[in-house]
Design an enzyme around this catalytic site. Sequence first.
Site, PDB file in Angstrom:
ATOM      1  N   LYS A 181     -47.865  73.513   2.388  1.00  0.00           N
ATOM      2  CA  LYS A 181     -46.897  72.868   1.494  1.00  0.00           C
ATOM      3  C   LYS A 181     -45.717  73.804   1.279  1.00  0.00           C
ATOM      4  CE  LYS A 181     -46.070  72.806  -2.811  1.00  0.00           C
ATOM      5  NZ  LYS A 181     -44.595  72.769  -2.815  1.00  0.00           N
ATOM      6  N   GLU A 255     -50.265  86.282  -2.877  1.00  0.00           N
ATOM      7  CA  GLU A 255     -49.165  87.240  -2.745  1.00  0.00           C
ATOM      8  C   GLU A 255     -48.164  86.857  -3.821  1.00  0.00           C
ATOM      9  OE1 GLU A 255     -45.960  88.669  -2.423  1.00  0.00           O
ATOM     10  OE2 GLU A 255     -45.575  87.730  -0.477  1.00  0.00           O
ATOM     11  N   CYS A 289     -39.863  89.159  -3.453  1.00  0.00           N
ATOM     12  CA  CYS A 289     -40.994  89.602  -4.293  1.00  0.00           C
ATOM     13  C   CYS A 289     -41.101  91.106  -4.315  1.00  0.00           C
ATOM     14  CB  CYS A 289     -42.289  88.974  -3.800  1.00  0.00           C
ATOM     15  SG  CYS A 289     -42.563  89.176  -2.051  1.00  0.00           S
ATOM     16  N   GLU A 386     -39.998  90.043 -13.830  1.00  0.00           N
ATOM     17  CA  GLU A 386     -39.348  89.867 -12.531  1.00  0.00           C
ATOM     18  C   GLU A 386     -38.094  89.003 -12.742  1.00  0.00           C
ATOM     19  OE1 GLU A 386     -41.739  87.556  -9.761  1.00  0.00           O
ATOM     20  OE2 GLU A 386     -41.202  88.923  -8.152  1.00  0.00           O
TER      21      GLU A 386
HETATM   22  P1  NDP Z   1     -43.661  79.076  -7.976  1.00  0.00           P
HETATM   23  O1  NDP Z   1     -44.731  80.103  -7.979  1.00  0.00           O
HETATM   24  O2  NDP Z   1     -43.710  78.008  -8.973  1.00  0.00           O
HETATM   25  O3  NDP Z   1     -43.632  78.357  -6.550  1.00  0.00           O
HETATM   26  C1  NDP Z   1     -44.275  78.782  -5.382  1.00  0.00           C
HETATM   27  C2  NDP Z   1     -44.926  77.609  -4.656  1.00  0.00           C
HETATM   28  O4  NDP Z   1     -46.012  77.089  -5.425  1.00  0.00           O
HETATM   29  C3  NDP Z   1     -43.996  76.430  -4.434  1.00  0.00           C
HETATM   30  O5  NDP Z   1     -44.321  75.792  -3.227  1.00  0.00           O
HETATM   31  C4  NDP Z   1     -44.320  75.533  -5.615  1.00  0.00           C
HETATM   32  O6  NDP Z   1     -43.958  74.213  -5.412  1.00  0.00           O
HETATM   33  C5  NDP Z   1     -45.813  75.694  -5.679  1.00  0.00           C
HETATM   34  N1  NDP Z   1     -46.424  75.373  -6.970  1.00  0.00           N
HETATM   35  C6  NDP Z   1     -45.871  75.353  -8.203  1.00  0.00           C
HETATM   36  N2  NDP Z   1     -46.800  75.032  -9.137  1.00  0.00           N
HETATM   37  C7  NDP Z   1     -47.964  74.860  -8.471  1.00  0.00           C
HETATM   38  C8  NDP Z   1     -49.291  74.529  -8.872  1.00  0.00           C
HETATM   39  N3  NDP Z   1     -49.616  74.338 -10.132  1.00  0.00           N
HETATM   40  N4  NDP Z   1     -50.241  74.445  -7.927  1.00  0.00           N
HETATM   41  C9  NDP Z   1     -49.956  74.665  -6.642  1.00  0.00           C
HETATM   42  N5  NDP Z   1     -48.717  74.973  -6.197  1.00  0.00           N
HETATM   43  C10 NDP Z   1     -47.734  75.079  -7.104  1.00  0.00           C
HETATM   44  O7  NDP Z   1     -42.280  79.782  -8.035  1.00  0.00           O
HETATM   45  P2  NDP Z   1     -40.896  79.134  -8.550  1.00  0.00           P
HETATM   46  O8  NDP Z   1     -40.280  78.517  -7.407  1.00  0.00           O
HETATM   47  O9  NDP Z   1     -41.098  78.258  -9.738  1.00  0.00           O
HETATM   48  O10 NDP Z   1     -40.135  80.401  -9.039  1.00  0.00           O
HETATM   49  C11 NDP Z   1     -40.328  80.902 -10.353  1.00  0.00           C
HETATM   50  C12 NDP Z   1     -40.367  82.391 -10.312  1.00  0.00           C
HETATM   51  O11 NDP Z   1     -41.455  82.816  -9.524  1.00  0.00           O
HETATM   52  C13 NDP Z   1     -39.176  83.052  -9.672  1.00  0.00           C
HETATM   53  O12 NDP Z   1     -38.111  83.178 -10.508  1.00  0.00           O
HETATM   54  C14 NDP Z   1     -39.771  84.362  -9.286  1.00  0.00           C
HETATM   55  O13 NDP Z   1     -39.784  85.213 -10.394  1.00  0.00           O
HETATM   56  C15 NDP Z   1     -41.169  84.027  -8.872  1.00  0.00           C
HETATM   57  N6  NDP Z   1     -41.349  83.855  -7.430  1.00  0.00           N
HETATM   58  C16 NDP Z   1     -41.944  84.838  -6.729  1.00  0.00           C
HETATM   59  C17 NDP Z   1     -42.083  84.726  -5.374  1.00  0.00           C
HETATM   60  C18 NDP Z   1     -42.724  85.774  -4.590  1.00  0.00           C
HETATM   61  O14 NDP Z   1     -42.602  85.763  -3.379  1.00  0.00           O
HETATM   62  N7  NDP Z   1     -43.414  86.676  -5.196  1.00  0.00           N
HETATM   63  C19 NDP Z   1     -41.572  83.588  -4.642  1.00  0.00           C
HETATM   64  C20 NDP Z   1     -40.999  82.562  -5.479  1.00  0.00           C
HETATM   65  C21 NDP Z   1     -40.889  82.732  -6.811  1.00  0.00           C
HETATM   66  P3  NDP Z   1     -42.447  73.729  -5.777  1.00  0.00           P
HETATM   67  O15 NDP Z   1     -41.551  74.911  -5.686  1.00  0.00           O
HETATM   68  O16 NDP Z   1     -42.163  72.748  -4.746  1.00  0.00           O
HETATM   69  O17 NDP Z   1     -42.520  73.199  -7.159  1.00  0.00           O
END
Ligand code: NDP
Length: 773
Positions: A181, A255, A289, A386
């Site tokens: 996904k 991760e 990240c 972060e």
């Molecule tokens: P999320 O952790 O919400 O998103 C990562 C993935 O998980 C996306 O595909 C998202 O879907 C999906 N997701 C969200 N909620 C659920 C759930 N309950 N169950 C399963 N999958 C889920 O990150 P965000 O995009 O909301 O970003 C928010 C913050 O997270 C950022 O500002 C940053 O601080 C951090 N982040 C860290 C990352 C890293 O690599 N360490 C990467 C991205 C974000 P969808 O986005 O389609 O809703």
Amino acid sequence: MAYGPAPESSAEARDWIKTRSVIPHFIGGKFPAPEGETTEVYNPATDEVLTRVALGTEAEVDAAVKAARAALPKWTALAGHERATYLYALARHVQKRERFLAVLETLDNGKTIRETRDIDIPLVARHFYHHAGWAEMIESDFPGLSPVGVCGQIIPWNFPLLMLAWKVAPALAAGNTVVLKPADLTPLTAMAFAEICVEIGLPAGVVNIVQGDGATGAALAGHSDVNKLAFTGSTDVGRVLRRQLAGSGKRLSLELGGKSPFIVFEDADLDAAVEGVVDAIWFNQGEVCCAGSRILVQEGVAERFFAKLDARLQTLRVGDPLDKTMDMGAVVSRKQLARITALLAQGEAEGATLRRAPVILPETGAFCAPGYFSGTAPAHTVSQTEIFGPVATTLTFRTPDEAVTLANDTRYGLSASVWSENINRAIETAAAVKAGVVWINATNIFDAGAPFGGMRESGFGREGGRLGMLEYLTRPQIARKPRLEPSAPDIAPFTGKADRPAIDITAKLYIGGKQVRADGGQSYTVMGKNGAIGQAAMANRKDIRNAVEAAAKAGGWGGVTAHNRAQVLYFLAENLEQRRAEFVAALTAAGTPKPGDEVEAAIRRAFWAAAQADKFDGSVTATKSRHVTMTVNEPFGVMGIVAPDEAPLLGLLALILPAVAMGNRVVAVASQSHPLVGARLYQVLETSDVPAGVINLVTGERDVLAKTLAEHDEVAALWYCGSASGAAMVETASVGNLKPVWAETGVRDWQTPDPDLLRKATQGKTIWIPYGA
Ligand code: NDP
């Protein structure tokens, strides 16, 4: 000299988008029309709507999982070489489409074409090449292992196609099938990848992509026919998934986020370090990240360093990400921009000063001026949270020790960057920081052969290299009998002496190298095959906390040489041998079927662990030019062990000995039903030169003690051998600190030494070192 615009053409990518009014799913090799709702896909640099994307429903997730399950047997049965040819074809097709994919990614995410063209997409191809290699070598290099099965994979929006490659390539190489996904903000390159899968003739169902948002992700994580879930994203969602999967028996790798230190010592090449900051926090708009988001500078050079950094900040260019002269593009969305902006305002409100590049931002789009905070204190929100945007916090330090203390003053442990021309200092710091990846005089470089992943609340599991492959492989699952529950302990007041008929022993606890009474003063009656055979101390939460404290104090154990640890383990084996008859008698009294065999296996296991202490090594990998990358097997620190009831001596030692051989200290809960067998080890430990606090043994109610171990922040990893409901309980209890938990709910054969227990006693730390001309 001024830069003229140097735009990359987006015509081909836009034509491709135009013919796709909705980005559909990719299920069983087809692109079915979405059943559910759709949502808009924006170009964050212009605010224009590019297309729409499907939001996958539970039924669509189910169809994708079914397709992956149906494709699994044939894909698994292919020879490694045959899978390698598919992975190679994927790599080649990505390369042939490099420019198209780079532009598509830039349009969708807002990151610059320089990065997608020079970093993201080449690394995508590199991942498929590298894993074509692992597929080729699977039979020779991973004998006896088989794929995990159907893998659910959830990826974020910051490196959309690259994260896809990190997840899909090892899973396929190992013989798994996947349902992936993507983030709903960035679905385009995953769709383009699906089309490449069709073009190369990848068998239908091997790769499935369900587009959607968090609800779709939750449906995938919760699907009962998914064997493993691999997630990259925020720590918050990582916690949600840990809780959701608790007790499911699914493999999980996380991760998550980071707040990574960027440490500049006074003997660093300051100009190089300033360029390092550009790559650390202004790369990819800071949406990384492992971004070097906390800059720590030694006091003596701080003024010069920040003067140089200010000068460099003046030259940064922010704007149209398709312009090849831009250093930074747009952040991924207006929502993300608002989140960053709110955090920056909070930093200023808490007293820090925000310095920003003097850039004129485009009028449309989600652009954010890069910069850094000065005057931040470790307790400030922006020092701990972060930001996931192009702004770092800064601090100064006086001594190398202080640098390490500040570096580790975070709940995360993803990466660190160390700048020093003094090799001793750089390597010492690399060893001392709590991070899964450390770059020396470099930052944010990646390679498919270099394992990547975090410690602490940055998650667990590794992606890339041999360790990454092991995440997608397992021993063939043998159906195991579920474990019988131990009977509820019969509690009696602790008198300190034998006070019941036919009772010959009242065992205490073993904490910090001493036999101690249980804090609550209670004991419980231990039943043998012919009735009561003694009493064992009934430990409580306080005893566990004392034991963890003793273990934490014994940190020197991780620093002694592997040879020294081996010597202690050989001595322990020798002392077990001396008491062979005693242990046979204890196991006989406990009703163990073949007590002599169990003692023999336990003695041999101590020899085996001693042998492995200086042999279960990490690796050195040729990655990028002028770098060598070593992955060392670091101990976790304090490990919790909840031993099984079956094989009360061997099961306990089979888990303790590898942990200790690798440099961990342990707090182990002996078998609840047969605690007196474990208690007999106290004297063996006392006479074997095991330093105080390295092995702590407690007895009592298994699940009560396991819960405290799972919740304790100082316990970095946990083995739990118990019931299915207990497994769900400990996995849920670990949500706060996100430690890895390995739960064994079936009766296991402990007779054969398992190298996997050594691997699960260590976490890979990948250290990038400059090397070669
Ligand atoms: P999320 O952790 O919400 O998103 C990562 C993935 O998980 C996306 O595909 C998202 O879907 C999906 N997701 C969200 N909620 C659920 C759930 N309950 N169950 C399963 N999958 C889920 O990150 P965000 O995009 O909301 O970003 C928010 C913050 O997270 C950022 O500002 C940053 O601080 C951090 N982040 C860290 C990352 C890293 O690599 N360490 C990467 C991205 C974000 P969808 O986005 O389609 O809703």
